[in-house]
Design an enzyme around this catalytic site. Sequence first.
Site, PDB file in Angstrom:
ATOM      1  N   SER A 138       0.821  -1.205   0.000  1.00  0.00           N
ATOM      2  CA  SER A 138       0.000   0.000   0.000  1.00  0.00           C
ATOM      3  C   SER A 138       0.854   1.253   0.000  1.00  0.00           C
ATOM      4  O   SER A 138       1.970   1.263   0.550  1.00  0.00           O
ATOM      5  CB  SER A 138      -0.851  -0.017   1.271  1.00  0.00           C
ATOM      6  OG  SER A 138      -1.421   1.238   1.484  1.00  0.00           O
ATOM      7  N   TYR A 190      -1.828   0.396  10.157  1.00  0.00           N
ATOM      8  CA  TYR A 190      -2.107  -0.317   8.908  1.00  0.00           C
ATOM      9  C   TYR A 190      -0.889  -0.240   7.987  1.00  0.00           C
ATOM     10  O   TYR A 190      -0.363  -1.262   7.516  1.00  0.00           O
ATOM     11  CB  TYR A 190      -3.352   0.269   8.220  1.00  0.00           C
ATOM     12  CG  TYR A 190      -3.471  -0.149   6.779  1.00  0.00           C
ATOM     13  CD1 TYR A 190      -3.625  -1.485   6.436  1.00  0.00           C
ATOM     14  CD2 TYR A 190      -3.386   0.794   5.746  1.00  0.00           C
ATOM     15  CE1 TYR A 190      -3.692  -1.874   5.104  1.00  0.00           C
ATOM     16  CE2 TYR A 190      -3.456   0.412   4.420  1.00  0.00           C
ATOM     17  CZ  TYR A 190      -3.607  -0.922   4.112  1.00  0.00           C
ATOM     18  OH  TYR A 190      -3.670  -1.303   2.794  1.00  0.00           O
ATOM     19  N   LYS A 235       1.853  -3.236   6.714  1.00  0.00           N
ATOM     20  CA  LYS A 235       2.184  -3.551   5.310  1.00  0.00           C
ATOM     21  C   LYS A 235       3.691  -3.441   5.087  1.00  0.00           C
ATOM     22  O   LYS A 235       4.276  -4.238   4.346  1.00  0.00           O
ATOM     23  CB  LYS A 235       1.432  -2.614   4.367  1.00  0.00           C
ATOM     24  CG  LYS A 235      -0.060  -2.903   4.307  1.00  0.00           C
ATOM     25  CD  LYS A 235      -0.360  -4.030   3.318  1.00  0.00           C
ATOM     26  CE  LYS A 235      -1.781  -4.495   3.384  1.00  0.00           C
ATOM     27  NZ  LYS A 235      -2.199  -5.381   2.312  1.00  0.00           N
TER      28      LYS A 235
END
Length: 327
Positions: A117, A141, A145
Amino acid sequence: MAILVCGGAGYIGSHTVYQLIKRGEKVIIIDNLQTGHRRAINPAAKFYEGDIRNFSVLEKIFTENEIEAVIHFAANSLVGESVENPLKYFSNNVGGMQVLLEAMKNFCVDKIVFSSSAAVYGEPEKIPISETDKTSPTNPYGESKLIMEQMIKWIPNLHYVSLRYFNAAGAIESGEIGEAHKIETHLIPLILQVPLGKRDHITIFGEDYPTPDGTCIRDYIHVLDLADAHILALNYLRNGGKSDIFNLGNGKGFSVKEIISAAEKVTAQKIKTEIGMRRAGDPAQLIASSDKAKKILNWTPKFNDVEKIISTAWKWHKNNPEGYSDE
Ligand code: UDP
């Protein structure tokens, strides 16, 4: 030989499965249906309901099928939720990756395409963002990743491609599958809820950013262009390409207000707006440089018109206002 798609019942996963099957690939899906949808599972794929953190499910899949490569989407992906519950992200995302890598090593599967991402960059140093720019996530988040990308890197004899997506949007043109989140937080589906009569207005999260109209600028990329990039990455690894990281975006930014105007054109309806507070952790601008994916993977995004992207989303939401309503 088959391709194992982890998270193949989710938004980007289901579109990638669709494209893989169209190209004649044999596909196995594992999904725990926590955020994925049973109705999004392609009937031509073999489906295992299970969690990738459960080693015995992976063992069963790798024993019952001859897996050539893995495409890994199975992860939680909500920034706000990750701030409130970081351990959910470290468990599902990081923990899931660890178990998956263990199973791949045990069964000598040596190729993985990983769904990463733009959130790994955090606040960008410059626009457009290149793969060599500093990674400094501003939420759990993005951190999860980045850790997942780094884990892959250390596994001996594993060939990988990590794809850092910008803002995925749109749906397949036939309207069979689309974007449906149990909790919707994304701009385009929320805007489209206004003309659908499901919401009175869209709240613009801040209009005091240092951008021409004061609202945040993002790089919206069609989900089928993302799906195609995964298949190019898979073929790149099959042809002996070296492990690498690629950004995926259109290289063009649109502000929140521009997206709302585009949605008004597509839906031929006026969309009521309200100005709200800034959302925590939102950088003013995120725009990708995807030159590397274009040059090395030969990737050419087909949907470079934002109204076209929104029109595919509109078709899906109009026909499925409750998403995958069987659930
Ligand atoms: N946004 C907004 N109102 C909403 C949802 C999103 O103004 O109801 C803005 C958000 O602040 C961001 C952009 O729209 O600048 C895209 O947000 P989204 O959640 O779709 O994707 P993100 O960029 O967070 O991955």
